[in-house]
Design a protein around this motif. Structure first.
Motif, mmCIF file in Angstrom:
data_model
loop_
_atom_site.group_PDB
_atom_site.id
_atom_site.type_symbol
_atom_site.label_atom_id
_atom_site.label_comp_id
_atom_site.label_asym_id
_atom_site.label_seq_id
_atom_site.Cartn_x
_atom_site.Cartn_y
_atom_site.Cartn_z
ATOM 1 N N PHE A 160 32.429 37.577 -111.703
ATOM 2 C CA PHE A 160 31.759 37.371 -112.989
ATOM 3 C C PHE A 160 32.796 37.256 -114.113
ATOM 4 C CE2 PHE A 160 29.257 39.289 -116.609
ATOM 5 C CZ PHE A 160 28.378 38.224 -116.754
ATOM 6 N N THR A 197 34.686 33.946 -113.891
ATOM 7 C CA THR A 197 33.832 32.859 -114.378
ATOM 8 C C THR A 197 33.794 32.837 -115.906
ATOM 9 O OG1 THR A 197 32.425 32.802 -112.405
ATOM 10 C CG2 THR A 197 31.453 31.992 -114.453
ATOM 11 N N SER A 249 35.411 29.924 -118.230
ATOM 12 C CA SER A 249 34.487 29.240 -119.145
ATOM 13 C C SER A 249 34.982 29.308 -120.581
ATOM 14 C CB SER A 249 33.092 29.866 -119.042
ATOM 15 O OG SER A 249 32.555 29.704 -117.742
ATOM 16 N N VAL A 289 29.728 26.028 -118.235
ATOM 17 C CA VAL A 289 29.592 27.301 -117.524
ATOM 18 C C VAL A 289 29.100 27.064 -116.100
ATOM 19 C CG1 VAL A 289 28.332 29.485 -117.424
ATOM 20 C CG2 VAL A 289 29.209 28.651 -119.611
ATOM 21 N N LYS A 290 28.095 26.227 -115.956
ATOM 22 C CA LYS A 290 27.567 25.942 -114.617
ATOM 23 C C LYS A 290 28.595 25.194 -113.766
ATOM 24 C CE LYS A 290 23.855 23.968 -116.290
ATOM 25 N NZ LYS A 290 22.531 23.288 -116.370
ATOM 26 N N SER A 295 31.680 25.586 -113.877
ATOM 27 C CA SER A 295 32.802 26.456 -113.520
ATOM 28 C C SER A 295 32.741 26.888 -112.057
ATOM 29 C CB SER A 295 32.823 27.703 -114.421
ATOM 30 O OG SER A 295 31.705 28.539 -114.157
ATOM 31 N N SER A 296 31.603 26.698 -111.419
ATOM 32 C CA SER A 296 31.488 26.998 -109.985
ATOM 33 C C SER A 296 32.396 26.107 -109.149
ATOM 34 C CB SER A 296 30.038 26.836 -109.526
ATOM 35 O OG SER A 296 29.581 25.504 -109.731
ATOM 36 N N ASP A 337 36.065 32.887 -108.441
ATOM 37 C CA ASP A 337 35.011 32.992 -109.443
ATOM 38 C C ASP A 337 33.746 33.582 -108.816
ATOM 39 O OD1 ASP A 337 34.675 30.609 -107.893
ATOM 40 O OD2 ASP A 337 33.107 30.025 -109.299
ATOM 41 N N MET A 394 30.925 32.167 -107.844
ATOM 42 C CA MET A 394 30.427 31.421 -106.694
ATOM 43 C C MET A 394 31.296 31.636 -105.459
ATOM 44 S SD MET A 394 27.822 29.623 -106.065
ATOM 45 C CE MET A 394 27.172 28.585 -104.757
ATOM 46 N N GLY A 405 22.782 33.815 -109.127
ATOM 47 C CA GLY A 405 22.011 33.021 -110.074
ATOM 48 C C GLY A 405 21.637 33.827 -111.311
ATOM 49 N N TYR A 445 24.666 33.989 -113.581
ATOM 50 C CA TYR A 445 24.840 32.730 -114.320
ATOM 51 C C TYR A 445 23.819 32.621 -115.449
ATOM 52 C CZ TYR A 445 28.316 30.494 -111.315
ATOM 53 O OH TYR A 445 29.482 30.164 -110.658
ATOM 54 N N THR A 497 24.659 31.875 -119.426
ATOM 55 C CA THR A 497 24.093 30.723 -120.124
ATOM 56 C C THR A 497 23.047 31.152 -121.148
ATOM 57 O OG1 THR A 497 22.487 30.405 -118.314
ATOM 58 C CG2 THR A 497 24.530 29.135 -118.212
#
Length: 216
Positions: free
Chosen positions: A16, A19, A23, A153-154, A156-157, A166, A168, A189, A192, A196
């Motif tokens: 987390f 990530t 981001s 942000v999404k 970044s996976s 990260d 993911m 999820g 994330y 977001t």
């Protein structure tokens, strides 16, 4: 699901944090780079305009995975680069092309009289753009910029493909160990959604404050 989180909470929180860090770096880098190339796209100088348009079209039409793997596989042959930085640099370059278009659209929405008035008062094109037109263009571009930042942000996976450690990536590791991908990815999820959701709230507050400023 709770058991999986309790057993792996440290690993999940580490992912987390990675990530969030990627981001934030990507957000700052893409905003800076996107602004520069948006200004180049609108510059009266034909060479600068060509470079700006070429950059945007190039990175906007290449998959993020290709850009990331280029740094992780090709560039890494000559320069030591980790998966984290390969993914983050890829995020910056990829997102900056879309950010540039958002800012360019915002600037184009500013009344032409703003530039003309600034030039009539003795400002150069560069001074008028930086001090008069660009700030107004930023305000108009806030909604679309918010969407791009959420996409960042999404996206970044992508770090999970290059061992970027990260959120993911850690989910893939945990899922392989406990053989319970459903609950593992539900947890990921949710994390994330936290990022977001907070980003969406911040961008809405910025938009509301700027909107109130225009009405006053």
């Amino acid at each position: 699901m709770i058991n999986i989180f309790m057993q792996n909470w440290q690993t999940i929180l580490n992912g987390f944090w990675i990530t969030i860090l990627s981001s934030l770096i990507g957000l700052g880098g893409s905003l800076l780079l996107g602004t520069i190339f948006a200004l180049m796209e609108l510059a009266p100088n034909k060479i600068l305009k060509f470079i700006g348009n070429a950059f945007v079209e190039f990175f906007r039409n290449i998959p993020l995975l290709v850009i990331t793997l280029f740094f992780y596989v090709v560039v890494a042959k000559d320069f030591k680069i980790s998966g984290f930085w390969a993914g983050t640099i890829g995020l910056i370059l990829y997102t900056s092309a879309f950010v540039a278009e958002c800012i360019r659209g915002g600037i184009n929405s500013v009344d032409e009289g703003q530039m003309e008035g600034a030039r009539a008062n003795g400002l150069t094109y560069t001074q008028a753009m930086i001090h008069i037109v660009l700030p107004q263009g930023f305000k108009l571009a806030i909604p679309s910029l918010g969407n791009q930042f959420i996409n960042l942000v999404k996206n970044s996976s992508i770090l999970s493909f290059v061992a970027g450690f990260d959120l993911m990536y850690q989910a893939n590791v945990i899922s392989g160990a406990n053989l319970d991908p459903f609950n593992t990815y539900i947890i990921v999820g949710i994390f994330y959604l936290i990022i977001t959701g907070l980003l969406s709230t911040v961008m809405r507050q910025i938009e509301d404050r700027l909107g109130k400023g225009r009405l006053q």
